[in-house]
Design a protein around this motif. Structure first.
Motif, PDB file in Angstrom:
ATOM      1  N   VAL A 113       0.876  -1.173   0.000  1.00  0.00           N
ATOM      2  CA  VAL A 113       0.000   0.000   0.000  1.00  0.00           C
ATOM      3  C   VAL A 113       0.915   1.224   0.000  1.00  0.00           C
ATOM      4  O   VAL A 113       1.911   1.239   0.730  1.00  0.00           O
ATOM      5  CB  VAL A 113      -0.916   0.025   1.242  1.00  0.00           C
ATOM      6  CG1 VAL A 113      -1.745   1.305   1.292  1.00  0.00           C
ATOM      7  CG2 VAL A 113      -1.827  -1.209   1.270  1.00  0.00           C
TER       8      VAL A 113
ATOM      9  N   GLN B 292       1.534   5.644  -0.083  1.00  0.00           N
ATOM     10  CA  GLN B 292       0.992   6.925   0.359  1.00  0.00           C
ATOM     11  C   GLN B 292       1.868   8.035  -0.202  1.00  0.00           C
ATOM     12  O   GLN B 292       3.009   8.203   0.222  1.00  0.00           O
ATOM     13  CB  GLN B 292       0.948   6.980   1.881  1.00  0.00           C
ATOM     14  CG  GLN B 292       0.266   8.210   2.446  1.00  0.00           C
ATOM     15  CD  GLN B 292       0.061   8.107   3.957  1.00  0.00           C
ATOM     16  OE1 GLN B 292       0.873   7.518   4.674  1.00  0.00           O
ATOM     17  NE2 GLN B 292      -1.036   8.672   4.454  1.00  0.00           N
TER      18      GLN B 292
ATOM     19  N   PHE C 143       4.321   0.987   1.930  1.00  0.00           N
ATOM     20  CA  PHE C 143       4.148   0.126   3.093  1.00  0.00           C
ATOM     21  C   PHE C 143       3.867  -1.297   2.646  1.00  0.00           C
ATOM     22  O   PHE C 143       3.123  -1.510   1.681  1.00  0.00           O
ATOM     23  CB  PHE C 143       2.924   0.562   3.916  1.00  0.00           C
ATOM     24  CG  PHE C 143       2.995   1.923   4.538  1.00  0.00           C
ATOM     25  CD1 PHE C 143       2.306   2.988   3.978  1.00  0.00           C
ATOM     26  CD2 PHE C 143       3.707   2.137   5.706  1.00  0.00           C
ATOM     27  CE1 PHE C 143       2.336   4.244   4.556  1.00  0.00           C
ATOM     28  CE2 PHE C 143       3.743   3.395   6.299  1.00  0.00           C
ATOM     29  CZ  PHE C 143       3.063   4.447   5.720  1.00  0.00           C
TER      30      PHE C 143
ATOM     31  N   TRP D 189       1.443  -3.568   9.819  1.00  0.00           N
ATOM     32  CA  TRP D 189       2.059  -2.717   8.807  1.00  0.00           C
ATOM     33  C   TRP D 189       3.532  -2.519   9.142  1.00  0.00           C
ATOM     34  O   TRP D 189       3.918  -2.466  10.309  1.00  0.00           O
ATOM     35  CB  TRP D 189       1.410  -1.327   8.805  1.00  0.00           C
ATOM     36  CG  TRP D 189      -0.031  -1.264   8.435  1.00  0.00           C
ATOM     37  CD1 TRP D 189      -1.085  -1.715   9.172  1.00  0.00           C
ATOM     38  CD2 TRP D 189      -0.582  -0.668   7.259  1.00  0.00           C
ATOM     39  NE1 TRP D 189      -2.262  -1.441   8.519  1.00  0.00           N
ATOM     40  CE2 TRP D 189      -1.981  -0.792   7.342  1.00  0.00           C
ATOM     41  CE3 TRP D 189      -0.037  -0.027   6.144  1.00  0.00           C
ATOM     42  CZ2 TRP D 189      -2.841  -0.314   6.348  1.00  0.00           C
ATOM     43  CZ3 TRP D 189      -0.887   0.445   5.160  1.00  0.00           C
ATOM     44  CH2 TRP D 189      -2.275   0.300   5.260  1.00  0.00           C
ATOM     45  N   GLY D 190       4.346  -2.365   8.103  1.00  0.00           N
ATOM     46  CA  GLY D 190       5.698  -1.881   8.315  1.00  0.00           C
ATOM     47  C   GLY D 190       5.692  -0.361   8.396  1.00  0.00           C
ATOM     48  O   GLY D 190       4.643   0.278   8.290  1.00  0.00           O
ATOM     49  N   ARG D 191       6.883   0.218   8.562  1.00  0.00           N
ATOM     50  CA  ARG D 191       6.979   1.670   8.683  1.00  0.00           C
ATOM     51  C   ARG D 191       7.154   2.360   7.328  1.00  0.00           C
ATOM     52  O   ARG D 191       7.088   3.584   7.245  1.00  0.00           O
ATOM     53  CB  ARG D 191       8.128   2.042   9.613  1.00  0.00           C
ATOM     54  CG  ARG D 191       7.957   1.514  11.026  1.00  0.00           C
ATOM     55  CD  ARG D 191       8.939   2.129  11.992  1.00  0.00           C
ATOM     56  NE  ARG D 191       8.669   3.548  12.200  1.00  0.00           N
ATOM     57  CZ  ARG D 191       7.815   4.026  13.100  1.00  0.00           C
ATOM     58  NH1 ARG D 191       7.145   3.198  13.888  1.00  0.00           N
ATOM     59  NH2 ARG D 191       7.641   5.331  13.234  1.00  0.00           N
TER      60      ARG D 191
ATOM     61  N   GLY E 224       4.481  10.250  10.820  1.00  0.00           N
ATOM     62  CA  GLY E 224       5.678   9.420  10.849  1.00  0.00           C
ATOM     63  C   GLY E 224       5.424   7.975  11.216  1.00  0.00           C
ATOM     64  O   GLY E 224       6.380   7.215  11.412  1.00  0.00           O
ATOM     65  N   GLN E 225       4.168   7.574  11.313  1.00  0.00           N
ATOM     66  CA  GLN E 225       3.824   6.203  11.677  1.00  0.00           C
ATOM     67  C   GLN E 225       2.970   5.554  10.595  1.00  0.00           C
ATOM     68  O   GLN E 225       2.307   6.250   9.818  1.00  0.00           O
ATOM     69  CB  GLN E 225       3.070   6.180  13.001  1.00  0.00           C
ATOM     70  CG  GLN E 225       3.870   6.683  14.200  1.00  0.00           C
ATOM     71  CD  GLN E 225       3.096   6.546  15.491  1.00  0.00           C
ATOM     72  OE1 GLN E 225       2.126   5.793  15.583  1.00  0.00           O
ATOM     73  NE2 GLN E 225       3.526   7.275  16.511  1.00  0.00           N
ATOM     74  N   PRO E 226       2.964   4.224  10.563  1.00  0.00           N
ATOM     75  CA  PRO E 226       2.043   3.553   9.644  1.00  0.00           C
ATOM     76  C   PRO E 226       0.620   3.611  10.188  1.00  0.00           C
ATOM     77  O   PRO E 226       0.421   3.933  11.366  1.00  0.00           O
ATOM     78  CB  PRO E 226       2.559   2.108   9.630  1.00  0.00           C
ATOM     79  CG  PRO E 226       3.190   1.930  10.975  1.00  0.00           C
ATOM     80  CD  PRO E 226       3.790   3.263  11.314  1.00  0.00           C
ATOM     81  N   PRO E 227      -0.354   3.316   9.350  1.00  0.00           N
ATOM     82  CA  PRO E 227      -1.735   3.244   9.856  1.00  0.00           C
ATOM     83  C   PRO E 227      -1.868   2.150  10.919  1.00  0.00           C
ATOM     84  O   PRO E 227      -1.164   1.143  10.891  1.00  0.00           O
ATOM     85  CB  PRO E 227      -2.546   2.882   8.601  1.00  0.00           C
ATOM     86  CG  PRO E 227      -1.700   3.347   7.461  1.00  0.00           C
ATOM     87  CD  PRO E 227      -0.291   3.119   7.900  1.00  0.00           C
TER      88      PRO E 227
ATOM     89  N   PHE F   6      -9.452   2.997  -0.139  1.00  0.00           N
ATOM     90  CA  PHE F   6      -9.459   3.817   1.060  1.00  0.00           C
ATOM     91  C   PHE F   6     -10.171   5.149   0.798  1.00  0.00           C
ATOM     92  O   PHE F   6     -10.136   5.676  -0.324  1.00  0.00           O
ATOM     93  CB  PHE F   6      -8.021   4.130   1.486  1.00  0.00           C
ATOM     94  CG  PHE F   6      -7.226   2.939   1.911  1.00  0.00           C
ATOM     95  CD1 PHE F   6      -6.528   2.181   0.980  1.00  0.00           C
ATOM     96  CD2 PHE F   6      -7.155   2.557   3.253  1.00  0.00           C
ATOM     97  CE1 PHE F   6      -5.788   1.078   1.357  1.00  0.00           C
ATOM     98  CE2 PHE F   6      -6.416   1.460   3.655  1.00  0.00           C
ATOM     99  CZ  PHE F   6      -5.732   0.717   2.697  1.00  0.00           C
TER     100      PHE F   6
END
Lengths: 122, 112
Positions: A37, A39, A94, A112-114, B47-50, B103
Motif C-alpha cells: 500500500v 501513500q 508500506f 504494517w511496516g513503517r 511518521g507512523q504507519p496506519p 481507502f
C-alpha cells in the motif's frame, strides 16, 4: 516480535526501475496474504498489489504491467519490483499483512511496516 | 471499482467532546451471505504507519480504547470518538474490503 521492515527505497529517474523489500519476522510470510500500500506525500492511502499464500497476485490498474509482487520464502521476504517509474509513483511504500480470521485472510490490514520512500524525479 | 468518500476532510474538536467522521461507499459493502459489512477504520499519526482501529464496521481491534466505536451498514458508516483525548489527534481513514480494497481520502482530526 512480529514485524515487517521495508527497505530499498530511494531516488530514481523517470522511466527507471527499483525493487523494494519487506522482511517479515515472527511469522511465515509464505503462509499469509500480503499487500503493498502506498501513500504519496501528504496524501491518502492507495492499494498497490497483493500476493496470496497460494501465489496468486493482484495489481491496481495504475501499476498493472509495470510492477511485480513476489516472495522469497527462504528469506521470509516480500518484494515489489517496479519498472517504468513515473513521478506519480513517488510515495511511501508500506507492506502489510492481511488479517486472518480462520480459515480466511481478509483484505484489511492488522500489521504494517513503517514504509520505504520511493522518489521518482530527474 | 468501489469509491470511498470521507467527510469532513478535517475537523477540530475540544478535549472531552465527541468527534464524528463519516464514510460513504459508492456501492454496498454488506455481504449478504454472512451479513457483514466489509469496512475498516485506521488511525495514522505523523511518521507512523496506519493502525487498525475497527473492522467489520463495528468490531474494535484488540487494545483499542472503547471510546472508539464504528457504526453503519450498506453504504454509510461512522467512526465516533466519544470523549476526545489529546492522543487522538491524527489522520483517520476508512477502507472497504468488499471488492479488492480502497481507502477514503482521510480526515484530519485536530484538538480545538
Amino acid at each position: 516480535e512480529v514485524q515487517l521492515v521495508e527497505s530499498g527505497g530511494g531516488l530514481v529517474q523517470p522511466g527507471g526501475s527499483l525493487r523494494v523489500s519487506c522482511a517479515a519476522s515472527g511469522f511465515a510470510a509464505r503462509s499469509s496474504d500480503m499487500s503493498w500500500v502506498r501513500q504519496a506525500p501528504g496524501k491518502g492511502l492507495e492499494w498497490v498489489s497483493t500476493i496470496y499464500s497460494d501465489g496468486r497476485t493482484f495489481y491496481a490498474d495504475s501499476v498493472k504491467g509495470r510492477f511485480t509482487i513476489s516472495r522469497d520464502n527462504s528469506r521470509n521476504t516480500l518484494y515489489l519490483q517496479m519498472h517504468s517509474l513515473r513521478a506519480e509513483d513517488t510515495a511511501l511504500y508500506f507492506c502489510a499483512r492481511h488479517y486472518y480470521e480462520s480459515p480466511v485472510f481478509y483484505w484489511y490490514f492488522g500489521l504494517w511496516g513503517r514504509g520505504t520512500l520511493v522518489t521518482v524525479s530527474s | 471499482d468501489i469509491v470511498v468518500t470521507q467527510s469532513p476532510d478535517s475537523l477540530a474538536v475540544s478535549l472531552g467532546e465527541r468527534a464524528t467522521i463519516s464514510c460513504k461507499s459508492s456501492q454496498s459493502v454488506l455481504y449478504s451471505s454472512n451479513n457483514k459489512n466489509y469496512l475498516a477504520w485506521y488511525q495514522q499519526k505523523p511518521g507512523q504507519p496506519p493502525k487498525l482501529l475497527i473492522y467489520w464496521a463495528s468490531t474494535r481491534e484488540s487494545g483499542v480504547p472503547d471510546r472508539f466505536s464504528g457504526s453503519g451498514s450498506g453504504t454509510d458508516f461512522t467512526l465516533t470518538i466519544s470523549s476526545l483525548q489529546a492522543e487522538d489527534e491524527a489522520l483517520y481513514f476508512c477502507q472497504q474490503y468488499y471488492s479488492s480494497c480502497s481507502f477514503g481520502q482521510g480526515t484530519k482530526l485536530e484538538i480545538k
